[in-house]
Design a protein around this motif. Sequence first.
Motif, short mmCIF file in Angstrom:
data_model
loop_
_atom_site.label_atom_id
_atom_site.label_comp_id
_atom_site.label_asym_id
_atom_site.label_seq_id
_atom_site.Cartn_x
_atom_site.Cartn_y
_atom_site.Cartn_z
N PHE A 160 -11.78 -8.34 -7.01
CA PHE A 160 -10.89 -9.13 -6.16
C PHE A 160 -11.62 -9.54 -4.89
CE2 PHE A 160 -7.78 -6.99 -8.77
CZ PHE A 160 -6.73 -7.88 -8.87
N GLY A 161 -11.39 -10.76 -4.42
CA GLY A 161 -11.94 -11.19 -3.15
C GLY A 161 -11.28 -10.42 -2.01
N PRO A 162 -11.96 -10.24 -0.87
CA PRO A 162 -11.41 -9.48 0.24
C PRO A 162 -10.04 -9.98 0.72
CG PRO A 162 -13.72 -9.94 0.61
CD PRO A 162 -13.33 -10.73 -0.60
N ASP A 163 -9.81 -11.29 0.62
CA ASP A 163 -8.55 -11.85 1.08
C ASP A 163 -7.38 -11.53 0.15
OD1 ASP A 163 -9.81 -13.47 -0.87
OD2 ASP A 163 -8.55 -15.18 -0.32
N ARG A 164 -7.70 -10.92 -0.99
CA ARG A 164 -6.64 -10.59 -1.96
C ARG A 164 -6.42 -9.08 -2.08
NH1 ARG A 164 -8.22 -14.08 -7.21
NH2 ARG A 164 -6.20 -13.34 -7.93
N VAL A 165 -6.95 -8.34 -1.13
CA VAL A 165 -6.81 -6.88 -1.12
C VAL A 165 -5.98 -6.45 0.08
CG1 VAL A 165 -8.01 -4.66 -1.11
CG2 VAL A 165 -9.05 -6.64 -2.25
N ARG A 166 -4.98 -5.60 -0.13
CA ARG A 166 -4.14 -5.08 0.95
C ARG A 166 -4.19 -3.56 0.92
NH1 ARG A 166 -4.46 -9.71 1.33
NH2 ARG A 166 -2.85 -11.32 1.60
N SER A 167 -4.30 -2.96 2.09
CA SER A 167 -4.33 -1.50 2.22
C SER A 167 -2.93 -0.98 2.54
CB SER A 167 -5.31 -1.09 3.31
OG SER A 167 -5.33 0.31 3.48
N ILE A 168 -2.54 0.11 1.87
CA ILE A 168 -1.23 0.72 2.10
C ILE A 168 -1.43 2.03 2.87
CG2 ILE A 168 0.87 1.61 1.02
CD1 ILE A 168 0.36 -1.39 0.57
N ALA A 169 -0.66 2.21 3.91
CA ALA A 169 -0.81 3.35 4.81
C ALA A 169 -0.47 4.68 4.13
CB ALA A 169 0.08 3.16 6.04
N VAL A 170 -1.02 5.75 4.72
CA VAL A 170 -0.71 7.11 4.29
C VAL A 170 -0.18 7.88 5.49
CG1 VAL A 170 -2.49 7.09 2.49
CG2 VAL A 170 -3.04 7.98 4.77
N ASP A 171 0.44 9.04 5.23
CA ASP A 171 0.93 9.87 6.33
C ASP A 171 -0.15 10.84 6.78
OD1 ASP A 171 0.88 11.98 4.50
OD2 ASP A 171 3.05 12.02 4.21
N GLY A 172 0.21 11.76 7.64
CA GLY A 172 -0.76 12.70 8.20
C GLY A 172 -1.35 13.66 7.20
N GLU A 173 -0.73 13.78 6.03
CA GLU A 173 -1.26 14.63 4.97
C GLU A 173 -2.03 13.81 3.92
OE1 GLU A 173 -1.35 17.78 4.90
OE2 GLU A 173 0.03 18.30 6.51
N GLY A 174 -2.06 12.49 4.12
CA GLY A 174 -2.78 11.63 3.19
C GLY A 174 -1.94 11.12 2.03
N ARG A 175 -0.62 11.32 2.09
CA ARG A 175 0.25 10.83 1.02
C ARG A 175 0.63 9.38 1.27
NH1 ARG A 175 3.87 16.10 1.84
NH2 ARG A 175 3.69 15.17 3.91
N LEU A 176 0.58 8.58 0.22
CA LEU A 176 0.89 7.16 0.33
C LEU A 176 2.33 6.95 0.79
CD1 LEU A 176 -0.68 4.44 -0.59
CD2 LEU A 176 1.05 4.41 -2.38
N SER A 177 2.51 5.97 1.65
CA SER A 177 3.86 5.61 2.11
C SER A 177 4.54 4.76 1.05
CB SER A 177 3.78 4.84 3.43
OG SER A 177 5.03 4.27 3.74
N LEU A 178 5.55 5.32 0.40
CA LEU A 178 6.29 4.56 -0.61
C LEU A 178 7.07 3.43 0.05
CD1 LEU A 178 7.59 7.45 -2.90
CD2 LEU A 178 5.66 5.93 -3.29
N THR A 179 7.47 3.62 1.29
CA THR A 179 8.18 2.57 2.02
C THR A 179 7.28 1.35 2.23
OG1 THR A 179 9.56 4.19 3.18
CG2 THR A 179 9.39 1.99 4.15
N ASP A 180 6.05 1.61 2.70
CA ASP A 180 5.10 0.51 2.91
C ASP A 180 4.72 -0.15 1.60
OD1 ASP A 180 5.25 1.10 5.56
OD2 ASP A 180 3.15 1.72 5.80
N LEU A 181 4.54 0.66 0.55
CA LEU A 181 4.20 0.09 -0.75
C LEU A 181 5.35 -0.78 -1.25
CD1 LEU A 181 2.42 -0.19 -3.26
CD2 LEU A 181 3.48 1.91 -4.14
N GLY A 182 6.57 -0.29 -1.13
CA GLY A 182 7.72 -1.07 -1.57
C GLY A 182 7.83 -2.40 -0.84
N ALA A 183 7.56 -2.37 0.47
CA ALA A 183 7.62 -3.61 1.26
C ALA A 183 6.55 -4.59 0.81
CB ALA A 183 7.47 -3.28 2.74
N ALA A 184 5.34 -4.09 0.54
CA ALA A 184 4.25 -4.96 0.09
C ALA A 184 4.55 -5.55 -1.28
CB ALA A 184 2.94 -4.17 0.06
N LEU A 185 5.11 -4.75 -2.18
CA LEU A 185 5.46 -5.24 -3.51
C LEU A 185 6.59 -6.28 -3.44
CD1 LEU A 185 5.33 -1.85 -5.43
CD2 LEU A 185 3.89 -3.84 -5.91
N GLU A 186 7.55 -6.02 -2.58
CA GLU A 186 8.67 -6.95 -2.43
C GLU A 186 8.20 -8.30 -1.89
OE1 GLU A 186 13.23 -6.97 -0.62
OE2 GLU A 186 11.81 -5.41 -0.02
N LEU A 187 7.30 -8.25 -0.90
CA LEU A 187 6.77 -9.47 -0.33
C LEU A 187 5.96 -10.25 -1.37
CD1 LEU A 187 6.22 -11.33 2.08
CD2 LEU A 187 4.29 -9.85 2.68
#
Length: 386
Positions: free
Chosen positions: A112-139
């Motif tokens: 994938f080109g750099p412009d087509r890659v999005r990073s999803i945040a993690v919490d202080g323990e390194g667990r992926l934010s399902l809220t942020d992932l859901g928002a990115a998928l919805e968008l």
Amino acid sequence: MAAPRIYLDYNAGAPLRPEVRMAMIDALDATGNASSVHGEGRAARAKVEAARRQVAALVGADPTRVIFTSGGTEANVTVLSPRMRMGAGELAIDLLLVGATEHPSVLAGGRFGPDRVRSIAVDGEGRLSLTDLGAALELAAAEGKRALVSVMLANNETGTIQPVAEIAALARKFGALVHTDAIQAAGRIPVDIAALGVDFLTLSAHKIGGPQGAGAIVLGGDLVSPLPLLVGGGQEKYSRAGTQNVAAIVGFGVAADCARADLDRSAAWSLWRDEIATKAVPAILLSGGAERLPQTLSLGVDGLQAETLVIALDLEGVAVSAGSACSSGKVGVSHVMRAMNVPESQAKAAIRVSFGWGTTESDIRRFTEVWGRVMRRLAPGVTRAA
């Protein structure tokens, strides 16, 4: 006589298992290209197919869905493709969503080109934010874009285990595909590709006591597969061109069998991990709260550079890794620590202790003794206060 060295860097690469070595020697002594139709070629092919069954069993997969590669990085880069096979046609992927703590081979975005890659945040323990992932998928869905989500099952630095089944279920709601890098998880926790619900899972032999230079892509279903990264031959059912490295693949298969048996040791490994966490005073545990691998520990002494501690332990006969890297004379902070928002002084101090099939209880005991000696030398005031 000096005491034997203690190797506690299994997440970087596990020692080659004796069973694997013997099987590889036997394969190296044989003649034949696995693509040839004569007797020698068929014998080589039989070895490859036996290994395919062994690797598939490690993750509960159909052997016909295993594609051998030269390692985990090639497997990841192959899967991270904006073009997929789907039946007799192709499926276009518009966007790649990756966890912020992924391995560099995933963070780089694959094909994938750099412009087509999005990073999803993690919490202080390194667990992926399902809220942020859901928002990115919805968008992405609102914009008419199909996404591929890539999240490792267990982190190589902290051992944090991601809720991949939940991630996959969320992705499905938006028509997204899902890849999980299970390279650190395999052989340390049970891995079942069907239960995870992912489309693609990747593995590497040398993390489980197999040889370096062998990896695999495991497909979760019959419909979608990535277009090959390497073309020009019909090997691996036209999914990965190039003569198969029969000896390495054989070693991978034997290591997969052994790694399945290792799962019975996970309870003991967890006790050893927690013993280190308790006795490695005055270390700060950098991945203590989340569900994590039984044999991985990320810790550090606030204000003490990781490189200094790694070198001191190495001189005492103990091999561990630094969570931060030194480049051009400047101390850098691991992207994993940055994503977890670990304070700078602690992030620069982060080291990783990881063990596995060849580790003994006496190794763990000796590590804690060595740690105490090193701390009395490098952080005497802090040690006395503790």
